[in-house]
Each structure stands twice: as structure tokens, then as C-alpha cells.
Design an enzyme around this catalytic site. Structure first.
Site, short mmCIF file in Angstrom:
data_model
loop_
_atom_site.label_atom_id
_atom_site.label_comp_id
_atom_site.label_asym_id
_atom_site.label_seq_id
_atom_site.Cartn_x
_atom_site.Cartn_y
_atom_site.Cartn_z
N LYS A 22 0.84 -1.22 0.00
CA LYS A 22 0.00 0.00 0.00
C LYS A 22 0.87 1.25 0.00
O LYS A 22 0.68 2.16 -0.81
CB LYS A 22 -0.90 0.00 1.25
CG LYS A 22 -1.51 1.36 1.57
CD LYS A 22 -2.34 1.35 2.83
CE LYS A 22 -1.62 1.60 4.11
NZ LYS A 22 -1.30 3.00 4.44
N ASN A 23 1.82 1.31 0.93
CA ASN A 23 2.58 2.55 1.10
C ASN A 23 3.56 2.80 -0.04
O ASN A 23 4.09 3.91 -0.16
CB ASN A 23 3.29 2.56 2.46
CG ASN A 23 2.31 2.77 3.59
OD1 ASN A 23 1.16 3.15 3.35
ND2 ASN A 23 2.73 2.52 4.81
N CYS A 116 -4.18 12.86 13.39
CA CYS A 116 -5.00 11.65 13.25
C CYS A 116 -4.77 10.79 14.48
O CYS A 116 -4.04 11.18 15.39
CB CYS A 116 -4.69 10.92 11.97
SG CYS A 116 -3.08 10.16 11.98
N ARG A 121 0.61 14.92 12.89
CA ARG A 121 1.33 14.58 11.65
C ARG A 121 1.46 15.82 10.77
O ARG A 121 0.72 16.00 9.81
CB ARG A 121 0.62 13.43 10.93
CG ARG A 121 0.61 12.16 11.75
CD ARG A 121 -0.11 11.03 11.09
NE ARG A 121 0.63 10.47 9.98
CZ ARG A 121 0.13 9.55 9.15
NH1 ARG A 121 -1.09 9.11 9.33
NH2 ARG A 121 0.85 9.08 8.16
N ASP A 310 5.02 0.85 11.95
CA ASP A 310 3.76 0.27 11.46
C ASP A 310 3.55 -1.18 11.89
O ASP A 310 2.46 -1.73 11.72
CB ASP A 310 3.70 0.35 9.93
CG ASP A 310 3.58 1.79 9.44
OD1 ASP A 310 3.26 2.67 10.25
OD2 ASP A 310 3.80 2.02 8.23
N ARG A 403 -8.41 -0.21 5.14
CA ARG A 403 -7.53 0.74 4.45
C ARG A 403 -6.24 0.06 3.98
O ARG A 403 -5.62 0.52 3.04
CB ARG A 403 -7.15 1.89 5.39
CG ARG A 403 -8.30 2.74 5.80
CD ARG A 403 -7.83 3.86 6.64
NE ARG A 403 -6.90 4.68 5.86
CZ ARG A 403 -6.38 5.82 6.28
NH1 ARG A 403 -6.69 6.29 7.47
NH2 ARG A 403 -5.55 6.51 5.53
C1 EPZ Z 1 4.43 7.07 6.20
O1 EPZ Z 1 3.67 8.15 6.69
C2 EPZ Z 1 3.49 5.90 6.16
N1 EPZ Z 1 2.36 6.24 5.30
C3 EPZ Z 1 3.02 5.56 7.55
O2 EPZ Z 1 2.27 4.37 7.46
C4 EPZ Z 1 4.21 5.30 8.46
O3 EPZ Z 1 3.77 5.12 9.77
C5 EPZ Z 1 5.18 6.49 8.41
O4 EPZ Z 1 5.54 6.78 7.04
C6 EPZ Z 1 6.47 6.26 9.20
O5 EPZ Z 1 7.14 5.16 8.68
C7 EPZ Z 1 2.46 6.13 4.00
O6 EPZ Z 1 3.49 5.74 3.46
C8 EPZ Z 1 1.27 6.47 3.20
P1 EPZ Z 1 6.54 10.48 7.98
P2 EPZ Z 1 4.24 9.63 6.59
O7 EPZ Z 1 6.38 11.74 7.22
O8 EPZ Z 1 5.05 9.74 5.35
C9 EPZ Z 1 7.09 13.71 11.41
C10 EPZ Z 1 0.49 2.90 7.93
O9 EPZ Z 1 0.13 2.36 9.01
N2 EPZ Z 1 6.89 14.70 10.33
O10 EPZ Z 1 7.72 9.63 7.67
O11 EPZ Z 1 3.12 10.56 6.80
C11 EPZ Z 1 5.85 12.89 11.70
O12 EPZ Z 1 4.98 13.57 12.57
C12 EPZ Z 1 0.93 4.34 7.90
O13 EPZ Z 1 0.50 2.31 6.86
C13 EPZ Z 1 7.14 16.02 10.58
O14 EPZ Z 1 7.52 16.41 11.70
O15 EPZ Z 1 5.21 9.66 7.84
C14 EPZ Z 1 6.44 11.63 12.27
O16 EPZ Z 1 6.74 11.81 13.62
C15 EPZ Z 1 0.42 5.19 8.96
N3 EPZ Z 1 6.95 16.93 9.57
C16 EPZ Z 1 7.74 11.46 11.50
O17 EPZ Z 1 8.04 12.76 10.98
C17 EPZ Z 1 6.56 16.54 8.33
O18 EPZ Z 1 6.43 17.39 7.45
C18 EPZ Z 1 7.67 10.48 10.36
O19 EPZ Z 1 6.54 10.79 9.53
C19 EPZ Z 1 6.33 15.18 8.08
C20 EPZ Z 1 6.50 14.27 9.10
#
Ligand code: EPZ
Length: 455
Positions: A22-23, A116, A121, A310, A403
């Protein structure tokens, strides 16, 4: 709304084919909009999130057709430069539209996603990257506006944030940079397999991306990209979920369509716990409980190649059933422990002494009960727990689970598990035993039990 009713304590045995990721599929679908000709993606799972992404791409003017596990994307009509709140609120990955919009249309208006269930996020790192590429940014009424005068301009910047780097920002900015003028260097880029695959697909479309799998990406902008044919690789989190479900139910599960490299940290943790892992061939892995004691673990989630956040809720279930004291710290989403109060309803003994960390006191068995999914992976953890628990469980709000898990009931039944989908009712399997005075288990005083109101 539907729920799953699960009769637990049946070992899961047999083979299961892990679906396409998915991701990975989500950014790859968006990347197809960077091209001037159609792309074909193979092995795209048929999931709620993918359907939302297809809906978004149609809104943007592209044509997307599904033929079995294949999606054919024609970007010819891509000309819409905004993503409304109604689409964004259903799926945060909708923010991936911003990179292709800026690169191809030169402007974008995208609703800001909110928080969420797994925590705050933000999207500041995405915006930092677009700014680094020369985009002018503004915000009003819950939307971020971005504009580029002429082509985006390559430059060098870091995507390090307070919780580490970002998968989403790295994908989004990398997509935009492929069509920028000059060279972009992204420092502190995420190294997840999803990013490596996106970079490889972009290169198959004519982009020049180097450094995938390292924390420095170098992208030499090109003037145009063409479509390509691409097969999406396996879902490493789905694979981890089936492996853990097999172990938690004392079963013997063979995962098909998997690979070692993307799952190494998960497999290392399972081996430390006491799993016996046998590679039947390079894409088929047999997972069983090894002989001897199973060990309590202290696990910390980290960006790839560390243990994935995850798979953290699912691992909680296995550790809840392992003698001794385990602990998990989630450094990526410190609030991502929504599974805990629900697992405690099933008889687990888990507490959270501080934000970002849980302590798990292993118990010999879990008992079926009615529980509620709050998000995708917490929901998956509840299904695993219900499969391991004695008696009947009901898992409510399964739309979260849909999802990210394709044909989940079919796969569970194929492994010998007992699961049925029913309309949600007020009937509660726990009530009979309470009314008929069955023996109760003493409650540990420190255990976290649900206190939040049902919204
Ligand atoms: C991806 O989300 C995945 N989603 C998530 O999977 C996964 O948990 C996450 O990466 C971490 O591995 C998809 O790929 C669609 P991040 P993403 O930006 O890209 C902070 C699942 O269960 N951050 O790597 O949104 C954030 O708050 C899902 O399949 C900022 O501070 O995650 C977090 O603490 C849920 N500023 C960390 O970075 C930003 O602009 C990592 O988030 C962006 C993120």
C-alpha cells in the site's frame, strides 16, 4: 458498519500470499502524473486507501482504470491544481499530489491535513522541500498555496525534523525535483524501501535519481518524463502482520511474495523472541515458534532500517503473550499506542509509564471480548489478538483495517482461522459470561483500560 467476529485460539497454518505494498503504491500512483504518457502499475492492492487515491487522481483530471491487480494511468487530462478538504481528510497521502502539481502545473492549492489517531502529523518538511525548490508558499483558510515561477529550481536542503526524517516529504519533494531545473540534493532523506522503489520507478520514467537507500539523494532534473510499466513490491507490514499472527496463535505460516532486505529488522526481532525462520526460496519464508523459551523484548521503533512503527501495534500482541517484562518505545509516533487499552480489555497487562513508551507484563492467555479499532495498525493488532485469544471477539470499526489489508477475511480463513463479517450490533460476546457468572480473572491495578468516550 461491519465488524469482524473471530473465534480465537486456532493456530494459523498454511501459506499466504502477501499483496503489493500500500505505502509504495500510493506515491507510485502519483508519480505516474509526472509523465506525459500512460503508465501501468502491476500488483496494486485493492484497498480503501488505493481507491481513495484513484478517486483523487480522477479529480485531478487523470484517467485510471483497474484491470485485476493492474492499474493503468493516463495522465493526459491532469490539469486540476487543488485538493479539497473532503479528499484530504479521508487520506493524508493525498498530500502527495502537491509534488506532481507543482512540477507539472506550476501551482497547487492543497488542504492541510489535520492530526490523526496515531498523533500529530505535520507537513512542514514537505513545505520546506518545496521552498528549497524555489516554490513560493502561502496559506489561507486551511489550505496551503504553492506557486513556481517557471520551472522549480534544484538546490540543496535537509529534510531532518524533530522526530527524524519523513517518508512522505522525501517522496513528495523527490517527485517534484525530477522536473526541476538543475540538480537537487536532499540531505537527511528517508531510506525506506518505498523511497528506493519510487526512485527506481522515476528512473524508469526517464528521471535521474541517485542515492536511494542512503540519506542523501541526488536528483538531476529533466525536462520531461514518460510513462513506464512497474510491478509494485510486497507489503512488508502486511508480511510482518501475518508472521506475528502465526506466532501468536502457535501456528506455522509460510509467507509468499516477500524478501529479506525490506523486513530484516522485523525478522531480527522475531528471531530474538524465539521464532524459527526458514527461507524456502528467496521470496518464500516459513515462520514458526522455535523450540525453547520465548524471550521478552525491548524494542525501539526507528526509521528504516530500524524496527518499523507500522508493525509496533502487532508486535505488542505477541509480547503481551510472552512471559516476562517487555517494553516498546515508539520514537516516530510517541502517541501511537491506541491498541493498548483495547488489548487490556482482552486481558493483556500493559501500561504506559511515560509518553512514547509502554511496558508489557506477559500473560499466559488473552480472552475474547468486544474491542474497537482506532486506526489501521491498531486494528490489525486487535485482529491478531482476537485470533490468539480464547473465545469469541468482536472487532468493531473495521473500516480502518480495510484501508491496508486486502481480502483479510479470505486470507485468515485460508490459514484456518475463524472470522466472519457481520453488521455491527450491540450484542456483546462478553455479556453472556458476565450474566451467567463465569469465573473472572483478577485485574492488575496498573493496567491501562479504555477511558476515552466513543465518538
Ligand atoms: C508514512 O507516513 C506511512 N504512510 C506511515 O504508514 C508510516 O507510519 C510512516 O511513514 C512512518 O514510517 C504512508 O506511506 C502512506 P513520515 P508519513 O512523514 O510519510 C514527522 C500505515 O500504518 N513529520 O515519515 O506521513 C511525523 O509527525 C501508515 O501504513 C514532521 O515532523 O510519515 C512523524 O513523527 C500510517 N513533519 C515522522 O516525521 C513533516 O512534514 C515520520 O513521519 C512530516 C512528518
Amino acid at each position: 458498519m461491519d465488524m469482524f467476529q473471530i473465534e480465537g485460539a486456532k493456530p494459523l497454518n498454511g501459506s499466504v500470499r502477501v499483496s503489493g505494498s500500500k505505502n509504495t503504491s500510493l506515491p507510485l500512483l502519483m508519480a505516474a502524473l509526472l509523465a506525459e504518457s500512460p503508465s501501468v502499475l502491476e500488483d496494486v492492492p485493492d484497498l480503501r486507501d488505493i481507491r481513495e487515491m484513484v478517486r483523487l487522481m480522477s479529480h485531478l483530471g487523470a484517467t485510471v482504470v483497474r484491470e485485476g491487480t493492474r492499474l493503468i494511468i493516463d495522465p493526459a487530462g491532469f490539469n486540476v491544481d487543488y485538493v479539497p478538504y473532503d479528499i484530504m481528510r479521508k487520506m493524508r497521502a493525498s498530500f502527495y499530489a502537491m509534488g506532481p502539481m507543482l512540477a507539472r502545473l506550476g501551482h497547487a492549492r492543497v488542504s492541510l491535513p489535520g492530526g490523526c489517531a496515531i498523533g500529530d502529523r505535520p507537513v512542514d518538511l514537505h513545505l520546506r522541500g518545496f521552498k528549497g525548490l524555489g516554490a513560493q508558499l502561502g496559506r489561507s483558510s486551511g489550505y496551503v498555496h504553492a506557486r513556481s515561477v517557471g520551472r522549480l529550481k534544484g538546490s540543496r536542503f535537509s529534510l531532518m525534523g524533530s522526530n527524524g526524517t519523513s517518508v512522505g516529504a522525501t517522496c513528495n519533494v523527490m517527485m517534484a525535483a525530477t522536473l526541476a531545473e538543475g540538480v537537487t540534493i536532499i540531505d537527511d532523506a528517508a531510506r525506506e524501501p518505498e523511497i528506493t522503489e519510487l526512485g527506481n520507478m522515476l528512473n524508469a520514467m526517464g528521471a535521474r535519481v541517485e542515492g536511494m537507500g542512503t540519506s542523501t539523494l541526488r536528483i538531476e532534473g529533466v525536462e520531461r518524463l514518460h510513462g513506464c510499466n512497474w510491478k509494485v513490491s510486497f507489503d512488508r507490514i502486511e508480511a510482518a502482520t501475518w508472521a506475528i499472527a502465526g506466532l501468536a496463535t502457535h501456528g506455522d505460516v509460510t509467507l509468499e511474495n516477500v524478501g529479506f532486505k525490506d523486513m530484516a529488522s522485523t525478522l531480527r526481532a522475531l528471531e530474538q523472541w524465539g521464532a524459527e525462520l526458514t527461507w524456502v526460496n528467496e521470496s518464500t519464508l516459513r515462520v514458526r515458534r522455535g523450540k525453547g523459551m520465548k524471550r521478552a523484548l525491548s524494542v525501539v521503533t526507528e526509521p528504516f532500517p530500524g524496527f518499523p512503527t507500522d508493525a509496533q501495534p502487532q508486535l505488542t500482541v505477541l509480547l503481551a503473550l510472552t512471559p516476562g517484562e517487555s517494553s516498546i518505545r515508539d520514537t516516530i509516533y510517541p502517541e501511537r499506542f491506541m491498541q493498548v487499552p483495547e488489548l487490556n480489555r482482552l486481558g493483556a497487562r500493559i501500561k504506559s509509564p511515560e509518553k512514547g513508551r509502554i511496558e508489557i507484563h506477559g500473560v499466559p492467555v488473552l480472552e475474547g471480548a468486544a474491542v474497537m479499532a482506532s486506526d489501521l495498525r491498531a486494528g490489525a493488532a486487535l485482529v491478531v489478538a482476537a485470533l490468539a485469544a480464547h473465545g469469541t471477539s468482536q472487532v468493531r470499526r473495521i473500516y480502518h483495517i480495510e484501508r491496508g489489508y486486502e481480502r483479510i477475511e479470505e486470507k485468515i480463513m485460508g490459514l484456518g482461522g475463524s472470522i466472519v463479517r457481520l453488521p455491527e450490533t450491540d450484542a456483546d460476546p462478553g455479556l453472556d459470561s458476565v450474566l451467567f457468572g463465569e469465573e473472572t480473572t483478577p485485574l492488575a491495578s496498573e493496567t491501562m483500560v479504555p477511558t476515552r468516550a466513543v465518538s
